[in-house]
Structures are given as C-alpha cells and as structure tokens.
Design an enzyme around this catalytic site. Structure first.
Site, PDB file in Angstrom:
ATOM      1  N   ASP A  34       0.832  -1.201   0.000  1.00  0.00           N
ATOM      2  CA  ASP A  34       0.000   0.000   0.000  1.00  0.00           C
ATOM      3  C   ASP A  34       0.869   1.255   0.000  1.00  0.00           C
ATOM      4  OD1 ASP A  34      -2.319   1.453  -0.005  1.00  0.00           O
ATOM      5  OD2 ASP A  34      -2.684   1.279   2.141  1.00  0.00           O
ATOM      6  N   HIS A  51       2.549   3.145  -8.989  1.00  0.00           N
ATOM      7  CA  HIS A  51       2.416   1.705  -9.249  1.00  0.00           C
ATOM      8  C   HIS A  51       3.629   1.174 -10.021  1.00  0.00           C
ATOM      9  CE1 HIS A  51      -1.505   1.969  -7.561  1.00  0.00           C
ATOM     10  NE2 HIS A  51      -2.065   2.575  -8.572  1.00  0.00           N
ATOM     11  N   LEU A 145      11.728 -20.306  -4.310  1.00  0.00           N
ATOM     12  CA  LEU A 145      10.667 -19.432  -3.796  1.00  0.00           C
ATOM     13  C   LEU A 145       9.417 -19.503  -4.677  1.00  0.00           C
ATOM     14  CD1 LEU A 145       9.883 -16.921  -1.928  1.00  0.00           C
ATOM     15  CD2 LEU A 145      10.680 -15.526  -3.842  1.00  0.00           C
TER      16      LEU A 145
HETATM   17  C1  FPP Z   1      -2.204   0.093  -3.214  1.00  0.00           C
HETATM   18  O1  FPP Z   1      -1.644   1.383  -3.195  1.00  0.00           O
HETATM   19  C2  FPP Z   1      -1.598  -0.639  -4.312  1.00  0.00           C
HETATM   20  C3  FPP Z   1      -2.281  -1.237  -5.304  1.00  0.00           C
HETATM   21  C4  FPP Z   1      -3.747  -1.264  -5.396  1.00  0.00           C
HETATM   22  C5  FPP Z   1      -1.577  -1.877  -6.410  1.00  0.00           C
HETATM   23  C6  FPP Z   1      -0.394  -2.654  -5.989  1.00  0.00           C
HETATM   24  C7  FPP Z   1       0.388  -3.015  -7.165  1.00  0.00           C
HETATM   25  C8  FPP Z   1       1.707  -2.960  -7.224  1.00  0.00           C
HETATM   26  C9  FPP Z   1       2.559  -2.574  -6.104  1.00  0.00           C
HETATM   27  C10 FPP Z   1       2.440  -3.361  -8.424  1.00  0.00           C
HETATM   28  C11 FPP Z   1       2.206  -4.801  -8.669  1.00  0.00           C
HETATM   29  C12 FPP Z   1       3.197  -5.346  -9.521  1.00  0.00           C
HETATM   30  C13 FPP Z   1       3.023  -6.472 -10.209  1.00  0.00           C
HETATM   31  C14 FPP Z   1       4.189  -7.030 -10.847  1.00  0.00           C
HETATM   32  C15 FPP Z   1       1.736  -7.147 -10.372  1.00  0.00           C
HETATM   33  P1  FPP Z   1      -2.607   2.613  -3.411  1.00  0.00           P
HETATM   34  O2  FPP Z   1      -2.672   2.894  -4.851  1.00  0.00           O
HETATM   35  O3  FPP Z   1      -3.939   2.342  -2.777  1.00  0.00           O
HETATM   36  O4  FPP Z   1      -1.858   3.725  -2.648  1.00  0.00           O
HETATM   37  P2  FPP Z   1      -2.500   4.900  -1.811  1.00  0.00           P
HETATM   38  O5  FPP Z   1      -3.192   4.273  -0.613  1.00  0.00           O
HETATM   39  O6  FPP Z   1      -1.333   5.713  -1.423  1.00  0.00           O
HETATM   40  O7  FPP Z   1      -3.450   5.615  -2.720  1.00  0.00           O
END
Ligand code: FPP
Length: 255
Positions: A34, A51, A145
């Site tokens: 997050d 992201h 892994l």
């Molecule tokens: C939450 O942060 C994150 C997500 C909903 C997406 C997570 C995805 C990735 C970290 C990349 C994944 C990579 C692969 C290879 C599949 P948020 O957007 O809710 O952050 P915020 O709370 O600050 O708005």
C-alpha cells in the site's frame, strides 16, 4: 509495539543492521503493498507512476525473500474492490503483471522461482491471464521461492466460493454435512496447497487487512509500516522478519 515499529520503519530513519536467526525464517510472507498513490502524490506525479515504482519494489522484495530462505511470498497486487478505481488506473494495473514478467521472467526462471497467481480469473483481461499463465507454465518445475500474485483477489468471495463448492459436493452425495471440517474450507480456497502466512506485512500506514487472506491470517504475525510501498527494499523485509523473530507464537495456547 506498533509505535516502536512505526519509529523503526519511518523512511527518514537511519537504517540499522539487521541480523536474523536462520532457523526461524517465516515460511510464508504475505504483503499488502500500500502507498503507491501517496508516494506519487508526494512527488507531484500521477498515481500510475507510484504503481510503476511499486513494481520495482516487488522485484526487491522477491530477491530479498529468496535470499533469506522464505518459501512462499504472496503479494496483494489487485483486490476485488480495486475495480472501483478510475478506468485508466485499473487499465494500468492490469498491464503491470505483463510488463513485470516481460522484464523479469527470464531471471525468475534462472533463480528457480515458481510464479503463481491467486485470484478470481473471471473479470481479468485475457492479456493479464495469459502473462500469468505463461509465467506459471515456464516456472512450474522450479523448486525455489513461490512468488504468488494475488490478482483480483477478495477473501470474502474466496470463502463464499469455497463454501459453495462444498455445498455442491454435499448435493452430489460426495460429502456429508457432518464431515465438514476447517480443512475442507481450507482446501477449497484459492490458496489451497500453500501454507498459511506466518508473517503479514502491510506498508502505507493503514492498520487493516482490506479483505486479504482473512481465513489464512488467523494466526499470522502482523507487521505494519508507515513507509510507502515504492520505498520498500531488502532492509525493510529483513526488519519485518527480525520483528517476526521477536514474537512468541502461541496459537491461542500458553507457551
Ligand atoms: C495500493 O496502493 C496498491 C495497489 C492497489 C496496487 C499494488 C500493485 C503494485 C505494487 C504493483 C504490482 C506489480 C506487479 C508485478 C503485479 P494505493 O494505490 O492504494 O496507494 P494509496 O493508498 O497511497 O493511494
């Protein structure tokens, strides 16, 4: 404890050297990644850049988990609730597995990592599924892994689906109502065959589970961090594991 952790995990804190007990490495680490959006906002950048950088942190976490001997690493990449986000952001997130695997799959194959996906495939675009299936196929014989992506994953739906399959088996006369145990529910979950997480890490400062592995996290150790996911690196994984190693797991007992 949480306050102590928060101070340990602030991104502006100097990093400390972490030494781990090698006979107490969590077998399964699950991560709620997050803070991508806030990381980007803070820099005046669009959320998708958060992201994009979150994807790089996935690689760092994978390498570190592999290095210390974690057997399963589950990453919450997209929840069943994330469809509520703006279309552009959803489209970007749906392309990320493909992009990540285009860059990293050869190295994952070489490093003996097995890639898996855990999620409801019905709403996912065909290119997302195709990328995950190709990765799963190319790495299926790897013995290192297990890198498990939770994509379009929702724990309540997973549990409801498990219960539905059991009801079908009862209706078909393959199972009797009185015989149902916790193991039946577990073996019909999307995570079937993977042990419950020993350690859950959530970055981004929120203290909640957000519909992630609710059944499987019953006795997991929880570590929360204020840092944003794109900042996550090897040292943060090691610090979380060190914190895990400080805990006494009692599973409801006294010892
Ligand atoms: C939450 O942060 C994150 C997500 C909903 C997406 C997570 C995805 C990735 C970290 C990349 C994944 C990579 C692969 C290879 C599949 P948020 O957007 O809710 O952050 P915020 O709370 O600050 O708005």
């Amino acid at each position: 404890m949480i306050n102590l952790l928060r101070s340990l995990w602030k991104s502006d804190q100097p990093r400390k050297t972490v030494s781990l007990q090698h006979d107490n490495i969590p077998e399964h680490v699950a991560i709620i990644m997050d803070g991508n959006g806030r990381w980007a906002n803070r820099r005046g950048l669009p959320r998708i850049i958060g992201h994009q950088n979150g994807m790089k942190a996935v690689k760092r976490a994978t390498i570190a988990a592999d290095e210390i001997g974690v057997k399963y690493l589950t990453m919450y990449a997209f929840s069943t609730e994330n469809w509520k986000r703006p279309k552009d952001e959803v489209d970007f997130l749906m392309r990320l597995p493909q992009e990540f695997l285009a860059i990293e799959l050869d190295e994952l194959v070489e490093k003996n990592v097995q890639v898996r996906m855990m999620g409801h495939t019905d709403q996912l675009p065909s290119y997302t599924i195709a990328a995950m299936e190709e990765a799963a196929e190319r790495t299926k014989d790897n013995t290192g892994l297990v890198l498990n992506f939770a994509l379009n994953y929702g724990s309540r739906r997973e549990i409801a689906d498990s219960v539905k399959s059991l009801c079908n088996e009862i209706q078909a006369g393959q199972l009797s109502l009185d015989d149902i145990t916790e193991d039946h529910i577990t073996s019909h979950l999307l995570s079937a065959g993977i042990p419950d997480p020993d350690l859950l890490i959530r970055t981004g400062g929120e203290l909640r589970l957000s519909n992630f592995m609710l059944w499987q996290l019953a006795y997991s150790e929880l570590v929360f961090s204020d840092i944003y996911w794109p900042e996550f690196g090897r040292e943060h994984l090691l610090e979380a594991v060190a914190e895990f190693q400080q805990r006494t797991r009692r599973y409801g007992g006294l010892t």
